[in-house]
Design a protein around this motif. Structure first.
Motif, PDB file in Angstrom:
ATOM      1  N   GLY A  50     -15.202  -2.249   1.175  1.00 55.63           N
ATOM      2  CA  GLY A  50     -14.247  -3.014   1.659  1.00 55.63           C
ATOM      3  C   GLY A  50     -13.702  -4.765   1.165  1.00 55.63           C
ATOM      4  O   GLY A  50     -13.348  -5.598   1.458  1.00 55.63           O
ATOM      5  N   GLY A  51     -13.848  -4.309  -0.291  1.00 59.71           N
ATOM      6  CA  GLY A  51     -13.839  -5.368  -1.078  1.00 59.71           C
ATOM      7  C   GLY A  51     -12.104  -6.502  -1.462  1.00 59.71           C
ATOM      8  O   GLY A  51     -11.654  -6.724  -1.745  1.00 59.71           O
ATOM      9  N   VAL A  52     -11.392  -4.657  -0.987  1.00 59.65           N
ATOM     10  CA  VAL A  52      -9.943  -4.827  -1.427  1.00 59.65           C
ATOM     11  C   VAL A  52      -8.835  -4.230  -0.464  1.00 59.65           C
ATOM     12  O   VAL A  52      -9.855  -3.558  -0.342  1.00 59.65           O
ATOM     13  CB  VAL A  52      -8.842  -5.612  -3.011  1.00 59.65           C
ATOM     14  N   PRO A  53      -7.494  -5.151   0.456  1.00 58.90           N
ATOM     15  CA  PRO A  53      -7.149  -4.268   0.738  1.00 58.90           C
ATOM     16  C   PRO A  53      -6.344  -3.216   0.970  1.00 58.90           C
ATOM     17  O   PRO A  53      -5.933  -3.035  -0.676  1.00 58.90           O
ATOM     18  CB  PRO A  53      -6.062  -5.389   1.741  1.00 58.90           C
ATOM     19  N   VAL A  54      -6.578  -2.314   0.670  1.00 59.90           N
ATOM     20  CA  VAL A  54      -5.904  -0.487   0.478  1.00 59.90           C
ATOM     21  C   VAL A  54      -4.724  -0.561   1.466  1.00 59.90           C
ATOM     22  O   VAL A  54      -4.490  -0.108   2.636  1.00 59.90           O
ATOM     23  CB  VAL A  54      -6.887   0.015  -0.110  1.00 59.90           C
ATOM     24  N   THR A  55      -3.412  -0.007   0.663  1.00 56.75           N
ATOM     25  CA  THR A  55      -2.273   1.134   1.354  1.00 56.75           C
ATOM     26  C   THR A  55      -1.609   1.680   0.512  1.00 56.75           C
ATOM     27  O   THR A  55      -2.018   2.454  -1.083  1.00 56.75           O
ATOM     28  CB  THR A  55      -1.303  -0.549   1.788  1.00 56.75           C
ATOM     29  N   ALA A  56      -0.911   2.591   1.460  1.00 59.28           N
ATOM     30  CA  ALA A  56      -0.223   4.017   1.084  1.00 59.28           C
ATOM     31  C   ALA A  56       1.236   4.210   1.145  1.00 59.28           C
ATOM     32  O   ALA A  56       0.825   4.695   2.312  1.00 59.28           O
ATOM     33  CB  ALA A  56      -1.331   5.123   0.689  1.00 59.28           C
ATOM     34  N   PRO A  57       2.369   3.180   1.287  1.00 61.57           N
ATOM     35  CA  PRO A  57       3.160   3.646   1.899  1.00 61.57           C
ATOM     36  C   PRO A  57       3.919   4.961   1.238  1.00 61.57           C
ATOM     37  O   PRO A  57       4.885   5.380   2.148  1.00 61.57           O
ATOM     38  CB  PRO A  57       4.373   2.305   1.691  1.00 61.57           C
ATOM     39  N   LYS A  58       3.548   5.854   0.598  1.00 59.58           N
ATOM     40  CA  LYS A  58       3.523   6.798  -0.019  1.00 59.58           C
ATOM     41  C   LYS A  58       3.690   8.404   1.885  1.00 59.58           C
ATOM     42  O   LYS A  58       4.436   8.615   1.748  1.00 59.58           O
ATOM     43  CB  LYS A  58       3.512   7.324  -0.689  1.00 59.58           C
ATOM     44  N   THR A  59       2.684   8.205   3.014  1.00 57.08           N
ATOM     45  CA  THR A  59       2.707   8.942   3.652  1.00 57.08           C
ATOM     46  C   THR A  59       3.730   8.600   4.379  1.00 57.08           C
ATOM     47  O   THR A  59       4.483   9.507   5.453  1.00 57.08           O
ATOM     48  CB  THR A  59       2.090   7.874   4.631  1.00 57.08           C
ATOM     49  N   LEU A  60       5.226   7.800   3.913  1.00 58.43           N
ATOM     50  CA  LEU A  60       6.748   7.760   4.781  1.00 58.43           C
ATOM     51  C   LEU A  60       7.717   8.666   3.427  1.00 58.43           C
ATOM     52  O   LEU A  60       8.416   9.261   4.441  1.00 58.43           O
ATOM     53  CB  LEU A  60       7.506   6.386   5.020  1.00 58.43           C
ATOM     54  N   THR A  61       7.364   8.747   2.672  1.00 59.00           N
ATOM     55  CA  THR A  61       8.408   9.315   1.972  1.00 59.00           C
ATOM     56  C   THR A  61       7.478  11.040   1.231  1.00 59.00           C
ATOM     57  O   THR A  61       8.762  11.331   0.523  1.00 59.00           O
ATOM     58  CB  THR A  61       8.622   8.446   0.569  1.00 59.00           C
ATOM     59  N   GLY A  62       6.328  11.523   1.484  1.00 61.05           N
ATOM     60  CA  GLY A  62       5.768  12.166   0.968  1.00 61.05           C
ATOM     61  C   GLY A  62       5.666  11.905  -0.882  1.00 61.05           C
ATOM     62  O   GLY A  62       5.578  10.818  -1.414  1.00 61.05           O
ATOM     63  N   ARG A  63       4.507  12.565  -1.844  1.00 62.98           N
ATOM     64  CA  ARG A  63       4.533  12.213  -3.254  1.00 62.98           C
ATOM     65  C   ARG A  63       5.784  12.309  -3.784  1.00 62.98           C
ATOM     66  O   ARG A  63       6.576  14.100  -3.459  1.00 62.98           O
ATOM     67  CB  ARG A  63       3.835  12.537  -3.980  1.00 62.98           C
ATOM     68  N   LEU A  64       6.664  11.576  -4.713  1.00 63.21           N
ATOM     69  CA  LEU A  64       8.025  11.870  -5.682  1.00 63.21           C
ATOM     70  C   LEU A  64       8.292  12.664  -6.427  1.00 63.21           C
ATOM     71  O   LEU A  64       8.710  12.266  -7.321  1.00 63.21           O
ATOM     72  CB  LEU A  64       8.768  10.946  -4.959  1.00 63.21           C
ATOM     73  N   TYR A  65       6.546  12.872  -7.026  1.00 65.07           N
ATOM     74  CA  TYR A  65       6.550  13.366  -8.862  1.00 65.07           C
ATOM     75  C   TYR A  65       6.887  12.123  -9.624  1.00 65.07           C
ATOM     76  O   TYR A  65       6.219  11.130  -9.584  1.00 65.07           O
ATOM     77  CB  TYR A  65       7.088  14.441  -8.543  1.00 65.07           C
ATOM     78  N   ALA A  66       7.978  12.967 -10.087  1.00 69.55           N
ATOM     79  CA  ALA A  66       8.260  11.127 -11.702  1.00 69.55           C
ATOM     80  C   ALA A  66       8.470  10.192 -10.597  1.00 69.55           C
ATOM     81  O   ALA A  66       8.366   9.678 -11.967  1.00 69.55           O
ATOM     82  CB  ALA A  66       9.298  12.268 -12.264  1.00 69.55           C
ATOM     83  N   GLY A  67       9.092   9.975  -9.553  1.00 66.72           N
ATOM     84  CA  GLY A  67       9.652   8.910  -8.681  1.00 66.72           C
ATOM     85  C   GLY A  67       8.723   8.528  -8.018  1.00 66.72           C
ATOM     86  O   GLY A  67       8.822   7.206  -7.536  1.00 66.72           O
ATOM     87  N   GLY A  68       7.669   8.932  -7.846  1.00 66.89           N
ATOM     88  CA  GLY A  68       6.949   7.956  -7.048  1.00 66.89           C
ATOM     89  C   GLY A  68       6.064   7.311  -6.886  1.00 66.89           C
ATOM     90  O   GLY A  68       5.949   6.019  -6.292  1.00 66.89           O
ATOM     91  N   ALA A  69       5.266   7.114  -8.388  1.00 69.49           N
ATOM     92  CA  ALA A  69       4.872   5.258  -8.789  1.00 69.49           C
ATOM     93  C   ALA A  69       6.035   4.671  -9.391  1.00 69.49           C
ATOM     94  O   ALA A  69       5.748   3.347  -8.980  1.00 69.49           O
ATOM     95  CB  ALA A  69       3.840   5.959 -10.336  1.00 69.49           C
ATOM     96  N   ALA A  70       6.808   4.202  -9.868  1.00 68.44           N
ATOM     97  CA  ALA A  70       7.649   4.108  -9.573  1.00 68.44           C
ATOM     98  C   ALA A  70       7.682   3.746  -8.440  1.00 68.44           C
ATOM     99  O   ALA A  70       8.869   2.086  -8.302  1.00 68.44           O
ATOM    100  CB  ALA A  70       9.018   4.294  -9.997  1.00 68.44           C
ATOM    101  N   LEU A  71       8.516   3.880  -7.516  1.00 66.92           N
ATOM    102  CA  LEU A  71       8.647   3.941  -5.822  1.00 66.92           C
ATOM    103  C   LEU A  71       8.040   3.177  -5.464  1.00 66.92           C
ATOM    104  O   LEU A  71       7.910   1.772  -4.691  1.00 66.92           O
ATOM    105  CB  LEU A  71       9.072   4.614  -5.321  1.00 66.92           C
ATOM    106  N   ASP A  72       6.366   3.178  -5.699  1.00 64.17           N
ATOM    107  CA  ASP A  72       4.914   2.237  -4.829  1.00 64.17           C
ATOM    108  C   ASP A  72       5.349   1.441  -6.113  1.00 64.17           C
ATOM    109  O   ASP A  72       4.719  -0.395  -5.648  1.00 64.17           O
ATOM    110  CB  ASP A  72       4.025   2.865  -5.730  1.00 64.17           C
TER     111      ASP A  72
END
Length: 431
Positions: free
Chosen positions: A326-348
């Motif tokens: 619990g040492g840092v807030p963690v989030t994953a907005p990709k639950t709204l888009t799915g995993r975009l493969y080559a585009g996913g990390a750039a969008l993050d």
């Protein structure tokens, strides 16, 4: 000269001056950011083809994207959808940065993209022509439109960017690798680099190619199909789209910027090395060391969020190993888009920069119920206003590619009516 090819003492401060987004959450960075803060999902039943005969029914599709609205008509039949999406995002990233490539030295402008499976839809149509009609029906562009580097070439040609150009094929991790390479190129003489990635895997051929990896969710309810770190996690949802970022040297840029690329590291987890500890914790530490930051300086982590219990546990362990439970807030907005493969990390990375500028940590939408052993401070239910100043973005690609990118806040953002009220979002120390 260092081992990375950067002259000793030459590293420049790389900043992001423009953001272009084409994603299931919307076309344009503002629409995407509005959707993220509102928790508006871009997931739904696949419409680009009839998925009835396939085990996967749900995906993230870019809404209302028409190639003719964004690129010259002559390019449309010559290129695949993943390149169409990239050309649109790259144009927006340049426009957003208020950059005219024609006014800059062409050999000091670079393009670095991430790629995964390439132009699957274009290749599928050409193979259909081959098997149904014969070889004379296969177009000349089959030789290049499917190719991993097709997007890099088309973006470079369209904008006259004739400096260092390349493509990195590390799937979901590729977007971070492209940004890491962009920073390196600025330290070796480039003035500006367009970096990012897009993917378009939503055709029968593309979907079947992903099924063998075993990570796709087969749940037909879009609201329940992708639930990372959840007790009911059963895989991820595929998506199309991605983002491009305009990256420049802070010394050259006089106008505002969204943030800085402070640190980057990569590693690899080859499957045959089972029994060795996953590489992610080491990659995180090396990225922080590259940024000259301690773990306590990180305000938010944008998780890779694979969606399979074992992979989620590995990521949670790595994060808690570095930051503590619990040492840092963690989030994953990709639950709204799915995993975009080559585009996913750039969008993050684009989303993280918008979050830093707005002083908001977007939530992980979908009503998740984290597992009892998760150990993460997952931001759930609604965005959290804690004014983070640094963000860590994590990404893992198929086969073992693993990357981490540390971002620092800039002085520019995209404001949204969806940003939480000061009284609702909670308070915390700036990091």
């Amino acid at each position: 000269m260092s081992a990375t090819g950067v002259p000793t003492g030459r590293r420049v401060r790389a900043v992001v001056t423009g953001i272009g987004v084409v994603a299931p959450t919307g076309i344009g960075a503002r629409r995407h950011w509005d959707a993220v803060l509102a928790g508006t999902s871009g997931l739904g039943r696949i419409t680009r083809f009839d998925p009835s005969g396939y085990p996967v029914q749900v995906a993230g599709e870019v809404p209302g994207f028409e190639a003719r609205d964004h690129i010259p008509g002559r390019l449309i039949p010559q290129t695949d959808r993943f390149t169409h999406l990239a050309l649109a995002a790259a144009q927006e990233a340049l426009d957003d940065a208020r950059v005219d490539p024609g006014a800059l030295p062409e050999y000091e402008l670079g393009v670095v993209t991430a790629s995964s499976s390439g132009g699957t839809e274009f290749g599928q149509h050409e193979m259909e022509n081959l098997y149904r009609k014969g070889p004379s029906w296969v177009g000349a562009y089959q030789s290049i439109a499917w190719f991993y580097a097709a997007t890099t070439g088309q973006v470079s040609i369209r904008h006259g960017m004739r400096g260092p150009c390349g493509v990195l094929c590390s799937e979901q991790a590729g977007g971070l690798d492209a940004l890491g390479q962009a920073r390196r190129l600025l330290s070796t003489g480039s003035q500006l680099v367009l970096a990012g990635g897009t993917d378009a895997p939503l055709c029968p051929y593309g979907l079947v190619a992903q099924l063998t990896a075993g990570g796709l969710s087969t749940i037909s309810d879009p609201g329940a199909a992708y639930r990372p770190f959840d007790s009911a996690a059963s895989g991820y949802v595929p998506g199309e789209g991605g983002a491009f970022l305009t990256v420049e040297s802070a010394d050259r840029r006089s106008a505002g910027h969204y943030g800085a690329l402070l640190g980057y590291a990569a590693g690899f987890d080859p499957a045959p090395w089972a029994g060795r500890p996953p590489v992610l914790a080491s990659v995180i530490r090396r990225a922080l060391a590259d940024a000259e930051l301690e773990p306590g300086a990180v305000g938010v982590v944008f998780a890779d969020a694979f969606g399979l219990p074992e992979r989620d546990r590995d990521e949670a362990r790595a994060i808690t190993e570095v930051f503590g439970p619990g040492g840092v807030p963690v989030t994953a907005p990709k639950t709204l888009t799915g995993r975009l493969y080559a585009g996913g990390a750039a969008l993050d990375a684009a989303t993280a920069l918008l979050a830093l500028g707005s002083g908001v940590v977007p939530h992980t939408a979908g009503g998740l119920r984290p597992t009892a052993d998760c150990g993460l401070d997952l931001v759930l239910d609604h965005p959290r206003r804690i004014r983070p100043r640094t963000a860590l973005v994590l990404a893992r690609g198929h086969g073992g590619f693993t990357s981490a990118l540390v971002l620092g806040a800039g002085d520019r953002t995209i404001r949204s009516e969806q940003e939480p009220d000061e009284r609702r979002g909670g308070h915390g120390s700036d990091r």
